[in-house]
Design an enzyme around this catalytic site. Structure first.
Site, PDB file in Angstrom:
ATOM      1  N   LEU A  56       0.915  -1.234   0.107  1.00  0.00           N
ATOM      2  CA  LEU A  56       0.134  -0.080   0.080  1.00  0.00           C
ATOM      3  C   LEU A  56       0.963   1.320  -0.128  1.00  0.00           C
ATOM      4  O   LEU A  56       1.888   1.276   0.870  1.00  0.00           O
ATOM      5  CB  LEU A  56      -1.027  -0.018   1.219  1.00  0.00           C
ATOM      6  CG  LEU A  56      -1.818   0.816   1.248  1.00  0.00           C
ATOM      7  CD1 LEU A  56      -2.843   0.997   0.243  1.00  0.00           C
ATOM      8  CD2 LEU A  56      -2.804   0.707   2.548  1.00  0.00           C
ATOM      9  N   HIS A 123      19.989   0.726  16.648  1.00  0.00           N
ATOM     10  CA  HIS A 123      19.968  -0.679  16.865  1.00  0.00           C
ATOM     11  C   HIS A 123      20.029  -1.300  17.974  1.00  0.00           C
ATOM     12  O   HIS A 123      20.258  -0.533  19.160  1.00  0.00           O
ATOM     13  CB  HIS A 123      20.781  -1.207  15.658  1.00  0.00           C
ATOM     14  CG  HIS A 123      20.403  -0.812  14.281  1.00  0.00           C
ATOM     15  ND1 HIS A 123      19.530  -1.494  13.763  1.00  0.00           N
ATOM     16  CD2 HIS A 123      21.128  -0.248  13.358  1.00  0.00           C
ATOM     17  CE1 HIS A 123      19.318  -1.030  12.506  1.00  0.00           C
ATOM     18  NE2 HIS A 123      20.323  -0.096  12.200  1.00  0.00           N
ATOM     19  N   ASP A 153      16.111  -6.020  20.663  1.00  0.00           N
ATOM     20  CA  ASP A 153      15.085  -6.353  19.599  1.00  0.00           C
ATOM     21  C   ASP A 153      13.889  -7.222  19.909  1.00  0.00           C
ATOM     22  O   ASP A 153      12.568  -6.789  19.637  1.00  0.00           O
ATOM     23  CB  ASP A 153      15.854  -6.901  18.507  1.00  0.00           C
ATOM     24  CG  ASP A 153      16.620  -5.894  17.621  1.00  0.00           C
ATOM     25  OD1 ASP A 153      16.120  -4.418  17.817  1.00  0.00           O
ATOM     26  OD2 ASP A 153      17.226  -6.156  16.498  1.00  0.00           O
TER      27      ASP A 153
END
Length: 382
Positions: A56, A123, A153
């Site tokens: 999209l 990160h 993470d």
């Protein structure tokens, strides 16, 4: 499954966001991943099994309209973008929760929605460093070593976000109102390390330099040792009664190797001892005992171990890729691995999803021709 009937809209990202969506999917939620129309850059998501994908263009008015329709039919939205991104395109919580008051709007970022670092790139290693936990990882007199990208993470990020979503869904069952879940990987990592923070004053446990404490390889009885065949064994003989069994299996006495003294001398002795036998030989000695000694298994052989086979901890999917099965196990409504299904191509289910939104064939064709959506390569689901 416990999340059957829950509809999740996951904005495509890397690592923590997809992991969060994977957890929800494997415990029964229906997850639609919103991919960008151009996915030629960056690393492909490897945690998309069991999800559907719509590609999209959120830089267009019609693309925004479609996203709002999807949001209005969703229970959960996973937003992995930096603060302000969704606000710029008028898809912020105040926009979407105005028309869907039951929406759980989960925002998953490194530094959170506010603070001096909120808009900075980062990160796992950065978030873990800021949480304080990275300072604990590593050997004595060596620099901190990040435990790959596991802790921030996936532990402090994706898993913590999934937990927040479950809490918000549970609260919604009573209030009938959604809310925003602000998951910052710095916060989540710090919280993951609660015991480490709270145990700092426990005598003999912490307080020494990195690599000189009981649980960070400072002690000979909590470390790994190389074997004759260049494999490794884990030794975690922490409690005195377990250490006693450990020594007994090695044919040593407490006088020969005191537990809380001469750590480095004892470590050198153990290094020589463990190199005298293979990993299999050591397993034959220690398996079934309370010595707290186990093998270090690699990702290739981990499913072959008797314990993991008995518990059916792993399964093999396409191209002989080994994956863990969902955990924890529930007695009546456990999760089910989506590993038998492959990762969807970006936009693979675009037409299918738009049809469910009651768009007509001509409308869908126009959206595709104008690159407001992309219909990706279609594969049959296994």
């Amino acid at each position: 499954m416990p999340l059957k009937g829950i509809r999740v809209l996951e904005l495509a990202g890397l690592a923590p966001g997809p992991f969060c969506g994977m957890i929800l999917a494997e415990f029964g939620a229906s997850v639609i991943k919103v991919d960008k129309i151009n996915t030629s850059h960056g690393v492909r998501d490897s945690l998309g099994h069991g999800k559907r994908s719509i590609a999209l263009n959120l830089k267009t008015v019609k693309g925004i309209e479609i996203f709002k329709k999807l949001s209005n039919e969703s229970d959960v939205l996973i937003d992995p973008y930096r603060p302000g991104v969704m606000e710029k395109i008028k898809l912020a919580p105040e926009n979407l929760m105005k028309t869907n008051k039951r929406l759980i709007y989960a925002r998953l970022t490194g530094y959170g929605q506010k603070g001096p670092y909120a808009n900075m790139a980062g990160h796992d290693i950065n978030y873990l460093g800021l949480s304080g936990l990275l300072s604990l990882c590593g050997r004595y007199n060596q620099k901190p070593v990040p435990p790959v990208n596991l802790a921030a993470d996936f532990g402090g990020g994706g898993l913590m976000c999934a937990f927040g979503i479950i809490l918000a869904l549970f609260e919604r069952s009573k209030s009938n109102i959604g809310q925003i879940v602000d998951t910052a990987m710095v916060d989540g990592s710090a919280y993951l390390g609660s015991w480490l923070f709270r145990s700092q004053n426990v005598p003999g446990l912490w307080g020494n330099p990195r690599g000189k404490n009981i649980l960070d390889t400072g002690a000979h009885f909590y470390d790994t040792y190389e074997t004759k065949d260049k494999e490794y064994m884990c030794v975690g003989a922490l409690e005195p009664q377990f250490y006693e069994i450990f020594l007994e299996k090695l044919g040593l006495s407490i006088d020969e190797m005191p537990q809380f003294d001469t750590f480095e001398e004892n470590r050198a002795k153990l290094e020589k001892i463990f190199r005298q036998k293979t990993k299999a030989e050591w397993c034959a000695i220690f398996d079934g005992t309370d010595a707290c000694v186990t093998p270090v298994l690699n990702l290739k052989d981990v499913a072959l171990h008797a314990h993991n086979k008995e518990r059916n901890t792993f399964t093999t999917v396409e191209d002989d890729v080994l994956i863990p099965k969902p955990a924890p196990h529930l007695s009546r409504s456990s999760g089910k691995s989506k590993g038998h299904q492959r990762n969807p191509e970006p936009g693979e289910h675009t037409t299918e999803i738009l049809t469910e939104l009651n768009l007509k064939s001509k409308e869908i064709a126009d959206l595709i021709s104008n690159r407001i959506v992309i219909q990706g390569m279609k594969h049959s689901m296994l």
